[in-house]
Design an enzyme around this catalytic site. Sequence first.
Site, short mmCIF file in Angstrom:
data_model
loop_
_atom_site.label_atom_id
_atom_site.label_comp_id
_atom_site.label_asym_id
_atom_site.label_seq_id
_atom_site.Cartn_x
_atom_site.Cartn_y
_atom_site.Cartn_z
N GLU A 77 0.84 -1.20 0.00
CA GLU A 77 0.00 0.00 0.00
C GLU A 77 0.88 1.25 0.00
O GLU A 77 2.03 1.22 0.45
CB GLU A 77 -0.87 -0.02 1.25
CG GLU A 77 -1.90 1.07 1.37
CD GLU A 77 -2.87 0.76 2.51
OE1 GLU A 77 -3.93 0.17 2.25
OE2 GLU A 77 -2.52 1.08 3.67
N ARG A 109 -12.77 0.40 2.82
CA ARG A 109 -13.77 1.38 2.43
C ARG A 109 -15.08 1.17 3.18
O ARG A 109 -15.72 2.12 3.64
CB ARG A 109 -14.00 1.31 0.92
CG ARG A 109 -12.83 1.83 0.09
CD ARG A 109 -13.03 1.57 -1.39
NE ARG A 109 -14.08 2.41 -1.95
CZ ARG A 109 -13.86 3.45 -2.74
NH1 ARG A 109 -12.64 3.79 -3.07
NH2 ARG A 109 -14.87 4.17 -3.21
N PRO A 115 -9.82 5.84 2.06
CA PRO A 115 -9.89 6.29 0.66
C PRO A 115 -9.03 5.41 -0.25
O PRO A 115 -8.09 5.88 -0.90
CB PRO A 115 -9.38 7.72 0.73
CG PRO A 115 -8.37 7.69 1.85
CD PRO A 115 -8.95 6.72 2.87
N LYS A 116 -9.35 4.14 -0.33
CA LYS A 116 -8.51 3.17 -1.03
C LYS A 116 -8.90 3.03 -2.49
O LYS A 116 -10.08 3.00 -2.84
CB LYS A 116 -8.62 1.79 -0.35
CG LYS A 116 -8.04 1.75 1.06
CD LYS A 116 -8.26 0.39 1.69
CE LYS A 116 -7.73 0.31 3.10
NZ LYS A 116 -6.30 0.07 3.18
N LYS A 117 -7.87 2.94 -3.36
CA LYS A 117 -8.05 2.67 -4.78
C LYS A 117 -7.10 1.56 -5.20
O LYS A 117 -6.02 1.38 -4.62
CB LYS A 117 -7.75 3.92 -5.62
CG LYS A 117 -8.82 4.99 -5.57
CD LYS A 117 -8.48 6.11 -6.55
CE LYS A 117 -9.61 7.11 -6.67
NZ LYS A 117 -9.32 8.15 -7.69
#
Length: 248
Positions: A77, A109, A115-117
């Site tokens: 990450e 999330r 705020p993960k993508k």
Amino acid sequence: MKVEDILKHAYAMPLTNPSYPPGPYRFFNREYIIITYRTTREALQAVVPEPLEIDEPLVKYEFIRMPDSTGFGDYTETGQVIPVRYRGQAGGYVHSMYLDDDAPITGGREIWGFPKKLANPKIVNEGEVIVGTLHYGSVLCATGTMGYKHKPVEQAPLLAALSEPNFLIKIVPHVDATPRICELVRYYLTDITIKEAWTSPAALDLRPHVMADVARLPVLEVVSAVHFTADLTLGLGEVVHDYLAERR
């Protein structure tokens, strides 16, 4: 499936086969590279939500390698955390996160509002240098480099910093695409054991991308860098501010 069965088993989506188990979640040998840099106050004011307050215009750019975590598995990450205060309490606002595994994206999330993508971050050792990178698709968006284990870091201040609260905004839309949940969430890392910690010179390069906008917080000056490994537990969160309360 009857209503009582739905309520008994409803934990996360999909209803009958959730992407992740209930927490909290324990991480072993979690490896951090944190490069703290100075940015513009104007850039921070544009992204840090009230009632959080900014002290110095600093950002912590983090590369994190998680080879062993309960429920979430093995993943990497990267992202940005902004030092803030909430009612006088020092902490960090989680501004952006990019990672390469479905379960922690979904769980992060849905539970906390991280705020993960989905993207492709990496940490590799290249001789005397540690290199962290972020690719979004084929595009290189971030590169951090740090000397390999130059000077030991005193662990007490690092442990105190890791024990501070973290904040983020959880947003869940309604079925008509209006906001149904919009909350400021606070969570803590607990049961922290630092195994080793080092500081070295570092450099950080952030590049513009429409979907990975890490360069929105530009690098003016690298202030410090730390490289460490730790075991820790990601605790569950609590709501400290409801942005929709007045509307209700």
